[in-house]
Write a protein that holds these residues in place. Structure first.
Motif, PDB file in Angstrom:
ATOM      1  N   GLU A 506      30.651  19.503   5.335  1.00  9.86           N
ATOM      2  CA  GLU A 506      30.438  21.108   5.612  1.00  9.86           C
ATOM      3  C   GLU A 506      29.999  21.014   6.950  1.00  9.86           C
ATOM      4  N   ALA A 507      29.644  22.329   7.421  1.00 12.32           N
ATOM      5  CA  ALA A 507      29.333  22.564   8.590  1.00 12.32           C
ATOM      6  C   ALA A 507      27.945  21.875   9.130  1.00 12.32           C
ATOM      7  N   ASP A 508      27.357  21.758   7.920  1.00 12.68           N
ATOM      8  CA  ASP A 508      25.741  21.023   8.211  1.00 12.68           C
ATOM      9  C   ASP A 508      25.986  19.521   8.142  1.00 12.68           C
ATOM     10  N   GLY A 509      27.279  18.999   8.011  1.00 12.09           N
ATOM     11  CA  GLY A 509      27.327  17.513   7.798  1.00 12.09           C
ATOM     12  C   GLY A 509      27.356  16.848   6.238  1.00 12.09           C
ATOM     13  N   ARG A 510      26.902  17.777   5.529  1.00 13.11           N
ATOM     14  CA  ARG A 510      26.704  17.359   4.036  1.00 13.11           C
ATOM     15  C   ARG A 510      27.967  17.032   3.229  1.00 13.11           C
ATOM     16  N   PHE A 511      27.941  16.224   2.409  1.00 10.43           N
ATOM     17  CA  PHE A 511      29.202  15.789   1.536  1.00 10.43           C
ATOM     18  C   PHE A 511      28.656  15.716   0.227  1.00 10.43           C
ATOM     19  N   ARG A 512      29.584  15.454  -0.762  1.00 10.71           N
ATOM     20  CA  ARG A 512      29.120  15.428  -2.007  1.00 10.71           C
ATOM     21  C   ARG A 512      30.699  15.125  -2.890  1.00 10.71           C
ATOM     22  N   PHE A 513      30.399  13.759  -3.378  1.00  7.78           N
ATOM     23  CA  PHE A 513      31.309  13.201  -4.469  1.00  7.78           C
ATOM     24  C   PHE A 513      30.905  13.438  -5.693  1.00  7.78           C
ATOM     25  N   ARG A 514      31.611  14.323  -6.716  1.00  7.82           N
ATOM     26  CA  ARG A 514      31.203  14.473  -7.971  1.00  7.82           C
ATOM     27  C   ARG A 514      32.344  13.640  -8.851  1.00  7.82           C
ATOM     28  N   GLY A 515      31.722  13.897 -10.157  1.00 11.06           N
ATOM     29  CA  GLY A 515      32.598  13.375 -11.234  1.00 11.06           C
ATOM     30  C   GLY A 515      32.636  12.008 -11.482  1.00 11.06           C
ATOM     31  N   LEU A 516      31.411  11.385 -11.646  1.00 12.79           N
ATOM     32  CA  LEU A 516      31.237   9.859 -11.733  1.00 12.79           C
ATOM     33  C   LEU A 516      30.831   9.519 -13.012  1.00 12.79           C
ATOM     34  N   ASP A 517      30.785  10.387 -13.945  1.00 16.49           N
ATOM     35  CA  ASP A 517      30.277   9.973 -15.335  1.00 16.49           C
ATOM     36  C   ASP A 517      30.958   8.968 -15.937  1.00 16.49           C
ATOM     37  N   GLY A 518      30.544   8.430 -16.870  1.00 17.12           N
ATOM     38  CA  GLY A 518      31.246   7.355 -17.771  1.00 17.12           C
ATOM     39  C   GLY A 518      30.927   6.003 -16.972  1.00 17.12           C
TER      40      GLY A 518
END
Length: 829
Positions: A506-518
């Protein structure tokens, strides 16, 4: 990310039937500033969506080597209904030195999850902090996490003595409503505590500036009490106090104001009686409009009443308790400008019909005998209710207190600013005059924690910094060498199973990888792509939330008391239990004297390397190169250092590697902290961020299968296991190369409580280790009749056992109930 809106707070006028409208009182008009106050209140809860957590523990204290069995309840803070916003709960055990000694990551289903913490045999005795929170709760801060002291006893059944501290008592005074006002009588609450924050008994007198006595006081419960005072203009008052051991001290009272409002509250069985008085400043004109008395419980408005004519003559308002939901009610008086002038907290208990009854089929049992326990939940009308519950059956407590309950936590202490000693005392049923007096003093000396009116009405609420978690994620921020947010592409690489993904920050440099369940705990490599001419990037992950100072626990027992003897007996029983558990858990068989011989292997890293003992593997310790300021990359460091390894153009070939069809050697496999990475990652990885390097020929790389046919270069970074690092003093943990290895924990799988059944005679040959906790059932659900049936067997231990049930109805009503069981052992022959 848009958040769901809870619909319980939309349109306060829809609940006008609940608003008081009598004689001198009327509803706010359409253009009244009071309507904006109520809208702001509704918007706060609909936007911040606050949550609460409660942990039901099987017992209030433990010994090292035992297991803490618990069930987590996560609820919406306003309605106490099971929460659906968050699906992940963090549970941590924190030492007195603010180190996380154990952590659990739980998957929430309908707002609940079972869990356990096995305390090591080597865990030092002391008072620890057990806390639980969701990622979304971090927006409100650690003060809103669930937190309670957890006592771990030594082999004698006692805790280490606290360090000696100054003996002076801390005494504070709290005028009802907020301020003393000249010539208006006020009730004043006071609280006396020792150096550990525990209440102490005091008594004293209030003197004016001439030394004349104007009031006397004596604490009633936990160092708290009240007295009445009518301050005279220009007077200052002081308290002359006698404390523990006859110590004497003086304390100044807050100065009185020359003008203002006074809010007085008293109560009967059915009503709260509110008295409002106002003293104007000299020459002050009468208010341009009426004041507003607002009564709300967790954002649910029960009363919004305009009050005209408050002055020297008191204005009285009767507020029926039946109109309030159970919990902590917040009464606020606003002046005609909409400014909060006075506040008062009052408590509304669960109605008498709300009950969780536990009934056993017999009053007395023998050893290893079947017990049938019936649980029944009813609502305020006595009708059966469905809900989620947990039940613990434990050896009788030698102390009076059993710790917080789900009722005391959700309805009382979770909405107060400071710690509450023995909160379960205040929610006992029936509410005796003594309990009401103690509650009155407690609420006079406590404050509301959820919001401050001035900030609430000032403008838009700040954007949340933490998002609700519905699944396991890996998130962080990319920064430039100067520490500024950078918009870059971040790659995610994982093995076992293999997964690759990439996204732009994002514009603030943040990232988020989701969906790691299991997944179980797995190693992940993150890489931020640099732009032309950029020498350095930094990836950082937010550290765990700060840890609040540990609240001192109330002493479990005085030395030499019967309770201390009972605690010592408990410690002996727990030792016997641990010895027996080694014989029976998972069908283990006790061995006789077995002599085990072997060679000691020195382990110098936190990863066991089965290949490191092979002569075809070389282990390079480079942990000292960071301090030396070495700026080389891993490939530059390896150049010419290891026999049989050739580095060409950032790629490595290892002697004895298998040949490809064209005759060339198979290139080495590159691994960082267990994650397979491309050659260019190793080529640019700084040696200063490395702890050690393993170089393996093909014959030593069998652990990697055919992937290791060209040999393996395995790098072990200095930041390995970053998400599990328990050091809370590190604000951020980062890799300055745009490459970061992260260990992502999987969900904890709660163990099943060991509860043998004695239908088979063969089981009688084994000892039964259940001396302290006889039975634990974390997932109990009532049926349409509001009931649930439980069955278990007693153990080899005799004596009294307490059966305690806790939980929530589907409508958010907290319930707590208990009964006792007696086990008689056969007379000794």
């Amino acid at each position: 990310m848009p958040l769901p809106k809870r619909n319980r707070l939309t349109g306060w006028l829809a609940g006008c039937a609940c608003l008081l409208t009598v004689a001198a009182f009327q509803l706010p008009s359409q253009d009244s500033p009071f309507r904006q106050i109520i809208k702001s209140l509704a918007n706060f809860y609909a936007t911040t969506l606050p949550e609460k957590v409660y942990l039901h523990l099987d017992r209030p204290y433990y010994a090292s080597g035992q297991t803490v069995w618990f069930k987590a309840y996560v609820v919406e803070a306003d309605s106490h209904r099971p929460d659906t916003l968050s699906k992940i709960l963090y549970v941590e055990l924190v030492s007195a030195r603010q180190a996380v000694v154990a952590r659990r990551l739980l998957r929430l289903e309908a707002g609940v999850a079972p869990g356990d913490l096995a305390l090591p045999d080597t865990l030092p005795a002391g008072t620890y902090q057990l806390r639980a929170y969701t990622n979304w709760m971090r927006n409100a801060g650690p003060a809103f996490f669930f937190s309670r002291p957890l006592a771990v006893l030594d082999t004698r059944g006692s805790l280490p003595a606290p360090p000696a501290t100054a003996a002076k008592t801390d005494l504070q005074f709290f005028p009802e409503g907020g301020n003393l006002v000249d010539e208006l009588e006020s009730e004043v609450g006071f609280r006396a505590v020792d150096a550990q924050g525990r209440g102490v008994a005091v008594q004293g007198t209030i003197l004016d500036a001439r030394g004349q006595e104007v009031a006397r006081f004596r604490s009633q419960h936990a160092g708290m009490g009240t007295f009445r005072l009518t301050p005279a203009p220009g007077q200052r008052y002081r308290a002359v106090v006698t404390g523990p051991g006859g110590t004497r001290a003086e304390y100044a009272l807050p100065a009185s104001e020359p003008a203002g409002y006074v809010l007085r509250v008293s109560e009967t069985d059915a009503d709260f009686m509110v008295t409002i008085r106002r003293r104007p400043a000299p020459g002050e004109a009468p208010p341009a409009g009426p004041a507003l008395l607002l009564g709300q419980v967790r954002g649910q408005v029960s009363y919004a009443v305009q009050v005209a004519g408050a002055g020297a003559t008191p204005v009285a308002v009767r507020l029926p308790k039946a109109k309030f939901p159970a919990g902590l009610a917040h009464l606020t008086l606003f002046d005609e400008q909409g400014t909060a002038q006075c506040e008062r907290l009052v408590f509304v208990p669960n109605p008498p019909g709300v009950r969780l009854a536990l009934t056993s089929d017999k009053p007395t049992y023998g050893p290893r005998e079947a017990v049938r326990l019936r649980l029944k939940a009813t609502d305020a009308a006595g009708q059966p209710v469905a809900g989620q519950f947990s039940v613990a059956v434990t050896a009788g407590s030698p102390t009076e207190t059993t710790g917080p309950t789900i009722v005391s936590h959700l309805l009382l202490s979770s909405d107060l600013v400071g710690p509450v000693e023995a909160p379960e005392y205040y929610v006992q049923e029936p509410q005796t005059p003594e309990i009401r007096q103690a509650l009155n003093a407690l609420l006079l000396t406590q404050g509301w924690r959820r919001f401050v009116w001035k900030a609430l009405l000032a403008g838009p609420l700040p954007a949340p910094g933490f998002l609700p978690e519905q699944a396991l994620t890996v998130s962080g921020q990319v920064l430039t060498a100067a520490g500024q947010p950078a918009v870059r592409t971040v790659s995610y690489l994982q093995t076992n199973p293999t997964r690759e993904a990439r996204m732009q920050t994002e514009a603030d440099g943040r990232f988020r990888f989701r969906g790691l369940d299991g997944l179980d705990t797995t190693q992940v490599m993150l890489r931020a792509q640099t732009v032309k001419g950029e020498r350095e990037l930094m990836i950082r992950l937010l550290a765990p939330p700060a840890i609040e100072p540990l609240v001192p626990a109330t002493p479990l027992a005085a030395p030499g008391s019967p309770a201390a003897a009972a605690l010592a007996a408990y410690a002996r029983a727990s030792q016997q239990q641990r010895a027996d558990e080694k014989l029976v858990v998972k069908g283990a068989v006790a061995l006789g004297n077995v002599d085990v011989r072997g060679n000691r292997v020195k382990v110098t890293d936190d990863v066991i390397r089965p290949y490191a003992v092979n002569s075809a593997a070389v282990v390079l310790d480079v942990s000292d190169l960071k301090a030396k300021g070495d700026s080389r990359t891993v490939m530059q460091y390896l150049q010419g250092r290891v026999a049989g390894v050739t580095i060409t153009g950032g790629h490595a070939n290892i002697r004895n590697a298998l040949n490809l069809a064209d005759g060339s050697k198979i290139e080495a496999l590159y691994v960082i902290d267990g994650v397979i990475v491309p050659a260019e990652v190793i080529a640019n990885y700084p040696i200063g961020e490395v702890q050690s390097i393993d170089v393996m020929k093909q014959s030593a790389a069998g652990l990697f299968g055919t992937q290791g046919a060209g040999g393996v270069i395995a790098v072990h970074s200095r930041t390995k296991g970053i998400l599990l690092d328990p050091n809370p003093k590190d604000a951020f943990m980062a890799a300055r190369t745009g490459v970061l290895s992260v260990q992502v924990p999987g969900y904890y799988r709660a163990r099943e409580f060991y509860a043998p059944r004695y239908e088979a005679a063969a089981s009688a040959a084994k000892p039964d280790p259940r001396y302290t906790t006889l039975y634990w059932a974390p997932m109990v659900q009532t049926d349409a009749s509001g009931q649930a049936q439980l069955s278990f067997y007693t153990s080899d231990a005799g004596g009294s056992f307490n059966a305690i049930g806790e939980g929530l109805s589907t409508q958010g009503t907290p319930l707590h109930g208990s009964t006792s069981l007696n086990v008689q052992l056969p007379a000794a022959r």
